[in-house]
Design a protein around this motif. Structure first.
Motif, PDB file in Angstrom:
ATOM      1  N   GLN A 167       0.842  -1.202   0.000  1.00 47.25           N
ATOM      2  CA  GLN A 167       0.000   0.000   0.000  1.00 47.25           C
ATOM      3  C   GLN A 167       0.875   1.250   0.000  1.00 47.25           C
ATOM      4  O   GLN A 167       0.642   2.158  -0.781  1.00 47.25           O
ATOM      5  CB  GLN A 167      -0.902  -0.043   1.243  1.00 47.25           C
ATOM      6  N   ASP A 168       1.854   1.304   0.857  1.00 47.78           N
ATOM      7  CA  ASP A 168       2.737   2.475   0.970  1.00 47.78           C
ATOM      8  C   ASP A 168       3.554   2.657  -0.303  1.00 47.78           C
ATOM      9  O   ASP A 168       3.748   3.775  -0.772  1.00 47.78           O
ATOM     10  CB  ASP A 168       3.652   2.307   2.191  1.00 47.78           C
ATOM     11  N   VAL A 169       4.016   1.575  -0.876  1.00 44.82           N
ATOM     12  CA  VAL A 169       4.802   1.640  -2.102  1.00 44.82           C
ATOM     13  C   VAL A 169       3.932   2.154  -3.243  1.00 44.82           C
ATOM     14  O   VAL A 169       4.369   2.974  -4.057  1.00 44.82           O
ATOM     15  CB  VAL A 169       5.387   0.252  -2.440  1.00 44.82           C
ATOM     16  N   LYS A 170       2.704   1.691  -3.296  1.00 41.88           N
ATOM     17  CA  LYS A 170       1.790   2.119  -4.342  1.00 41.88           C
ATOM     18  C   LYS A 170       1.531   3.630  -4.225  1.00 41.88           C
ATOM     19  O   LYS A 170       1.541   4.357  -5.225  1.00 41.88           O
ATOM     20  CB  LYS A 170       0.480   1.335  -4.217  1.00 41.88           C
ATOM     21  N   TYR A 171       1.314   4.111  -3.015  1.00 39.32           N
ATOM     22  CA  TYR A 171       1.070   5.531  -2.784  1.00 39.32           C
ATOM     23  C   TYR A 171       2.308   6.356  -3.167  1.00 39.32           C
ATOM     24  O   TYR A 171       2.202   7.390  -3.829  1.00 39.32           O
ATOM     25  CB  TYR A 171       0.699   5.770  -1.319  1.00 39.32           C
ATOM     26  N   LYS A 172       3.485   5.891  -2.767  1.00 40.67           N
ATOM     27  CA  LYS A 172       4.729   6.608  -3.071  1.00 40.67           C
ATOM     28  C   LYS A 172       4.968   6.648  -4.585  1.00 40.67           C
ATOM     29  O   LYS A 172       5.411   7.658  -5.132  1.00 40.67           O
ATOM     30  CB  LYS A 172       5.924   5.954  -2.374  1.00 40.67           C
ATOM     31  N   THR A 173       4.670   5.557  -5.264  1.00 46.94           N
ATOM     32  CA  THR A 173       4.841   5.499  -6.715  1.00 46.94           C
ATOM     33  C   THR A 173       3.895   6.492  -7.389  1.00 46.94           C
ATOM     34  O   THR A 173       4.273   7.226  -8.312  1.00 46.94           O
ATOM     35  CB  THR A 173       4.565   4.081  -7.239  1.00 46.94           C
ATOM     36  N   GLN A 174       2.655   6.505  -6.919  1.00 44.65           N
ATOM     37  CA  GLN A 174       1.659   7.434  -7.477  1.00 44.65           C
ATOM     38  C   GLN A 174       2.076   8.882  -7.202  1.00 44.65           C
ATOM     39  O   GLN A 174       1.984   9.750  -8.076  1.00 44.65           O
ATOM     40  CB  GLN A 174       0.293   7.144  -6.842  1.00 44.65           C
ATOM     41  N   GLU A 175       2.555   9.162  -6.020  1.00 42.39           N
ATOM     42  CA  GLU A 175       3.019  10.509  -5.665  1.00 42.39           C
ATOM     43  C   GLU A 175       4.232  10.890  -6.519  1.00 42.39           C
ATOM     44  O   GLU A 175       4.330  12.015  -7.006  1.00 42.39           O
ATOM     45  CB  GLU A 175       3.387  10.570  -4.179  1.00 42.39           C
ATOM     46  N   PHE A 176       5.142   9.942  -6.734  1.00 43.55           N
ATOM     47  CA  PHE A 176       6.318  10.191  -7.561  1.00 43.55           C
ATOM     48  C   PHE A 176       5.905  10.546  -8.990  1.00 43.55           C
ATOM     49  O   PHE A 176       6.418  11.492  -9.583  1.00 43.55           O
ATOM     50  CB  PHE A 176       7.235   8.961  -7.551  1.00 43.55           C
ATOM     51  N   LYS A 177       4.960   9.798  -9.550  1.00 45.66           N
ATOM     52  CA  LYS A 177       4.497  10.065 -10.902  1.00 45.66           C
ATOM     53  C   LYS A 177       3.845  11.446 -10.986  1.00 45.66           C
ATOM     54  O   LYS A 177       4.051  12.185 -11.942  1.00 45.66           O
ATOM     55  CB  LYS A 177       3.508   8.989 -11.351  1.00 45.66           C
ATOM     56  N   SER A 178       3.067  11.779  -9.974  1.00 44.78           N
ATOM     57  CA  SER A 178       2.396  13.077  -9.942  1.00 44.78           C
ATOM     58  C   SER A 178       3.423  14.209  -9.856  1.00 44.78           C
ATOM     59  O   SER A 178       3.319  15.211 -10.578  1.00 44.78           O
ATOM     60  CB  SER A 178       1.447  13.138  -8.749  1.00 44.78           C
ATOM     61  N   LEU A 179       4.400  14.043  -8.977  1.00 44.00           N
ATOM     62  CA  LEU A 179       5.444  15.063  -8.837  1.00 44.00           C
ATOM     63  C   LEU A 179       6.303  15.158 -10.100  1.00 44.00           C
ATOM     64  O   LEU A 179       6.699  16.256 -10.503  1.00 44.00           O
ATOM     65  CB  LEU A 179       6.321  14.761  -7.619  1.00 44.00           C
ATOM     66  N   ASP A 180       6.561  14.038 -10.737  1.00 46.27           N
ATOM     67  CA  ASP A 180       7.340  14.032 -11.978  1.00 46.27           C
ATOM     68  C   ASP A 180       6.586  14.772 -13.081  1.00 46.27           C
ATOM     69  O   ASP A 180       7.176  15.544 -13.838  1.00 46.27           O
ATOM     70  CB  ASP A 180       7.622  12.582 -12.392  1.00 46.27           C
ATOM     71  N   LYS A 181       5.281  14.561 -13.160  1.00 52.42           N
ATOM     72  CA  LYS A 181       4.456  15.259 -14.146  1.00 52.42           C
ATOM     73  C   LYS A 181       4.445  16.757 -13.862  1.00 52.42           C
ATOM     74  O   LYS A 181       4.596  17.572 -14.775  1.00 52.42           O
ATOM     75  CB  LYS A 181       3.031  14.704 -14.119  1.00 52.42           C
ATOM     76  N   THR A 182       4.296  17.129 -12.606  1.00 51.02           N
ATOM     77  CA  THR A 182       4.300  18.541 -12.219  1.00 51.02           C
ATOM     78  C   THR A 182       5.647  19.177 -12.553  1.00 51.02           C
ATOM     79  O   THR A 182       5.698  20.292 -13.081  1.00 51.02           O
ATOM     80  CB  THR A 182       4.007  18.690 -10.711  1.00 51.02           C
ATOM     81  N   LEU A 183       6.725  18.461 -12.267  1.00 48.06           N
ATOM     82  CA  LEU A 183       8.061  18.961 -12.583  1.00 48.06           C
ATOM     83  C   LEU A 183       8.223  19.170 -14.077  1.00 48.06           C
ATOM     84  O   LEU A 183       8.760  20.196 -14.516  1.00 48.06           O
ATOM     85  CB  LEU A 183       9.118  17.985 -12.065  1.00 48.06           C
ATOM     86  N   SER A 184       7.732  18.251 -14.862  1.00 47.95           N
ATOM     87  CA  SER A 184       7.815  18.364 -16.313  1.00 47.95           C
ATOM     88  C   SER A 184       7.033  19.586 -16.808  1.00 47.95           C
ATOM     89  O   SER A 184       7.516  20.340 -17.654  1.00 47.95           O
ATOM     90  CB  SER A 184       7.269  17.089 -16.949  1.00 47.95           C
ATOM     91  N   GLU A 185       5.829  19.773 -16.282  1.00 48.57           N
ATOM     92  CA  GLU A 185       5.008  20.926 -16.679  1.00 48.57           C
ATOM     93  C   GLU A 185       5.679  22.240 -16.285  1.00 48.57           C
ATOM     94  O   GLU A 185       5.714  23.192 -17.075  1.00 48.57           O
ATOM     95  CB  GLU A 185       3.621  20.836 -16.039  1.00 48.57           C
TER      96      GLU A 185
END
Length: 81
Positions: free
Chosen positions: A1-19
């Motif tokens: 569960q924690d890994v899934k949340y961290k992965t989702q947060e990482f993807k979200s932050l990566d997308k925000t960083l790209s934008e």
């Protein structure tokens, strides 16, 4: 569960960083264009002082033109007299 949340947060932050990186690049390009335009405008608007030689040459040309005009007027006056 924690890994899934961290992965989702990482993807979200990566997308925000790209934008944000893309926004920064476009903003920098726009800033460069505005600064270039500003430099061109300043170059045209700021009066550049004439050198002494330029003022002297312009004045001498004007005086020579006035002398020629005076000579023409004198010749025309003499012709009618």
């Amino acid at each position: 569960q924690d890994v899934k949340y961290k992965t989702q947060e990482f993807k979200s932050l990566d997308k925000t960083l790209s934008e944000l990186s893309s926004d920064r690049e476009s903003t920098n390009a726009e800033l460069a264009a505005v600064l270039e335009y500003d430099a061109k405008i300043k170059e045209r608007c700021i009066a550049k002082p004439e050198t002494y030689e330029e003022r002297k040459a312009r004045r001498e040309a004007e005086i020579e033109g006035l002398k020629q005009a005076l000579q023409i007027l004198k010749e025309e006056t003499a012709a009618f007299a």
